[in-house]
Write a protein that holds these residues in place. Structure first.
Motif, short mmCIF file in Angstrom:
data_model
loop_
_atom_site.label_atom_id
_atom_site.label_comp_id
_atom_site.label_asym_id
_atom_site.label_seq_id
_atom_site.Cartn_x
_atom_site.Cartn_y
_atom_site.Cartn_z
N THR A 258 0.82 -1.22 0.00
CA THR A 258 0.00 0.00 0.00
C THR A 258 0.85 1.26 0.00
OG1 THR A 258 -1.79 -1.15 1.16
CG2 THR A 258 -1.81 1.25 1.24
N ALA A 259 1.93 1.26 0.78
CA ALA A 259 2.78 2.44 0.89
C ALA A 259 3.55 2.73 -0.40
CB ALA A 259 3.76 2.27 2.05
N GLY A 260 3.49 1.83 -1.37
CA GLY A 260 4.16 2.06 -2.65
C GLY A 260 3.22 2.21 -3.82
N LEU A 261 1.90 2.27 -3.55
CA LEU A 261 0.93 2.40 -4.64
C LEU A 261 0.87 3.84 -5.14
CD1 LEU A 261 -2.03 0.24 -3.26
CD2 LEU A 261 -0.45 -0.37 -5.11
N PRO A 262 1.13 4.08 -6.42
CA PRO A 262 1.20 5.46 -6.93
C PRO A 262 -0.10 6.24 -6.74
CG PRO A 262 2.14 3.92 -8.50
CD PRO A 262 1.49 3.10 -7.44
N HIS A 263 -1.26 5.59 -6.93
CA HIS A 263 -2.52 6.34 -6.83
C HIS A 263 -2.87 6.67 -5.38
CE1 HIS A 263 -3.89 2.28 -6.03
NE2 HIS A 263 -5.11 2.67 -5.79
N ILE A 264 -2.30 5.93 -4.42
CA ILE A 264 -2.49 6.29 -3.01
C ILE A 264 -1.54 7.42 -2.63
CG2 ILE A 264 -2.27 5.46 -0.63
CD1 ILE A 264 -4.72 4.37 -2.09
N LEU A 265 -0.27 7.33 -3.04
CA LEU A 265 0.71 8.38 -2.73
C LEU A 265 0.28 9.73 -3.32
CD1 LEU A 265 4.04 6.42 -3.29
CD2 LEU A 265 2.96 6.97 -1.12
N SER A 266 -0.28 9.72 -4.52
CA SER A 266 -0.68 10.98 -5.15
C SER A 266 -1.82 11.66 -4.41
CB SER A 266 -1.09 10.74 -6.61
OG SER A 266 -2.24 9.92 -6.70
#
Length: 534
Positions: A258-266
């Motif tokens: 989860t901590a590396g998912l681009p759409h979550i980080l954005s």
């Protein structure tokens, strides 16, 4: 399967969902055309709004359709999916949310480029982000195909295929017209509908068994076809040492991915401050935690009320367990309330898919336009891309990415959507997370270490999936008629995640170029205090 008498009502509700989301997209899309509006929604969302949007991005078809289906079919082992998805948010809260909001601007590569040479790092991080989001997109679109096939009462591959094409077309419109601002509002509406629908079904399941959870679990076990083994570990992951290793691999991928998912980080860039990012995460944890508790009840309810045999008959991977549960709880296929509840829950599931694919496509197009097109592929002496040109490139890339996701999804319809998302999490945890953590916390980390870390996790993860039972060698494989697999695990995380961390360390210690200590000091101050943050 025969056509469902509720298909007309459900199609009408699907049309309402599409109409509402398109209206939001067109209305919001007029408000801003700058890069900050397209990528970050103007950074003016409140923590509560962004918390709902984070929940909307995260609670995908994998959660609503896939996880509940796995619980209905495999009991205890299916519950482990929901635990992994939830625990992952503690990593996000403690290690990522505030620091990423302060250190970056639009994408993961922005964080890395603060202290590394920009072109190689952006090329690696941008490519990894596109691979992760594409794998995630495939899962959502497979869920859409299964849902509409159930609705129309057909096993026709053509029906699923045209559904995937339609969803892909809609997601392209959402991103190209509305950008992040419209996508965020769609996520907020979808998260509210999803939680409300889950509450309604959970109340009906609990009422059916008079609040007796023991009776619910016993009924699910009785209708599982395997008796008490349904309530014990090992039904899906305990039959052999390989399957146990596969479970460990899956757990690592879910917790760290989860901590590396681009759409979550954005999502953390859509709020004005790091404090707001942390509060957003806390709201998201509360909403997501409540949902997964309900998902356990819904999965057990589907197993108890519908039965594992009927769930498998509808969809072998279990992706249609929740709509079937809604049909039964409302009074069955011959009742008005049953058909109405089935149609409503199917429409909510469809809204879930539409919202998540929009967020994923936006993250992928941002990685291409912002990281690759505008920076990684430009030499310092070349003319820099303007914001307007960058946004145009992002919109064009959204069309291409959508088309590619459509084609790949047509070949993955046999797979469970939660399982497919587990693969995306494994790639994110292998390629993105090691690089992000090293960059934020390791003073000696260098550009070579960052590039090696990304490719050292990305390439093994993708290669191991291609040569695993996921693609060939099993009845449920993407290519069931072929067998060229040599990697025994279905999820590569157990191997690829350590390789990502090892490659980053090795690349750094072998790099003759000294680390940029001043760059790390600047990153540390900015990440911890917010000084100079966008």
């Amino acid at each position: 399967m025969t056509p469902h008498p509720s298909h007309g009502l459900a199609v009408a509700l699907f049309a309402v969902v599409v109409a509402v989301t398109l209206t939001i997209t067109v209305w919001v899309g007029r408000r801003g055309h700058a890069a900050e509006d397209f990528y970050a929604g103007g950074r003016d969302f409140s923590p509560l709004q962004n918390g709902f949007a984070l929940s909307g991005d995260y609670l995908s078809a994998a959660s609503f359709l896939g996880v509940t289906g796995l619980i209905a079919l495999y009991g205890y082992d299916g519950v482990l999916y929901s635990i992994g998805f939830l625990v992952a948010w503690l990593v996000v809260l403690m290690l990522v949310s505030e620091l990423v909001r302060n250190a970056g601007r639009y994408t993961l590569a922005d964080v890395l480029a603060l202290r590394m040479r920009q072109r190689p790092v952006r090329a690696a991080a941008g490519l990894a982000s596109m691979v992760v989001t594409l794998m995630y997109l495939i899962a959502q679109m497979v869920g859409a195909g299964s849902l509409v096939a159930l609705l129309l009462g057909t096993d026709s591959g053509a029906a699923k295929g045209w559904t995937i094409v339609a969803v892909g077309g809609l997601m392209i419109v959402y991103v190209t017209v509305g950008g992040m601002r419209a996508t965020t509002w769609i996520q907020i509406v979808k998260a509210f509908l999803l939680v409300a629908g889950s509450v309604l079904l959970t109340v009906l399941v609990v009422a059916r068994f008079h609040g007796d959870f023991g009776a619910l679990m016993n009924a699910a076990a009785q209708h599982s076809g395997v008796g008490d083994k349904y309530l014990e570990p090992g039904l899906r992951y305990g039959s052999s040492p390989i399957s146990r290793l596969d479970f460990v691999s899956l757990g690592l991928a879910l917790v760290l991915g989860t901590a590396g998912l681009p759409h979550i980080l954005s999502r953390f860039y859509t709020v004005p401050t790091a404090r707001a990012a942390r509060r957003s995460t806390m709201w998201a944890i509360g909403l997501i935690g409540c949902f997964y508790l309900m998902a356990i009840v819904l999965g057990l309810g589907a197993g108890a009320v519908v039965g594992a045999k009927a769930v498998r008959a509808s969809n072998p991977a279990g992706n249609t367990a929740v709509p079937l549960l809604a049909l039964d709880l409302g009074g069955g296929p011959d009742s008005t309330w049953g058909l109405l509840l089935f149609a409503v829950i199917s429409a909510i599931a469809f809204a879930t898919i539409l919202a998540v694919v929009a967020g994923l496509t936006l993250a992928s197009s941002a990685a291409f336009a912002h990281d690759l097109y505008a920076r990684a592929w430009r030499r310092p002496e070349e003319r820099q891309v303007s914001e307007r040109e960058e946004v145009i490139a992002a919109r064009i890339s959204a069309v291409v990415i959508g088309a590619l996701a459509i084609v790949l999804s047509l070949f993955a319809q046999r797979l469970n959507v939660a399982f497919l998302v587990g693969l995306a999490f494994a790639v994110a945890a292998s390629a993105n997370l090691p690089t992000l953590l090293y960059s934020l916390f390791w003073k000696r980390f260098t550009t070579r270490g960052a590039v090696w870390s990304v490719y050292g996790g990305l390439v093994p993860a993708v290669v191991l999936v291609l040569f695993s039972p996921v693609v060939s060698g099993a009845k449920t494989s993407v290519l069931p008629g072929l067998d060229f697999h040599w990697f025994p695990l279905e999820n590569p995380g157990l191997v690829s995640i350590p390789l990502g961390f090892l490659a980053g360390w090795l690349g750094t210690v072998l790099d003759r170029e000294p680390p940029d200590e001043d760059g790390f000091a600047e990153l540390e101050v900015r990440a911890l205090t917010g000084a100079g943050a966008a």
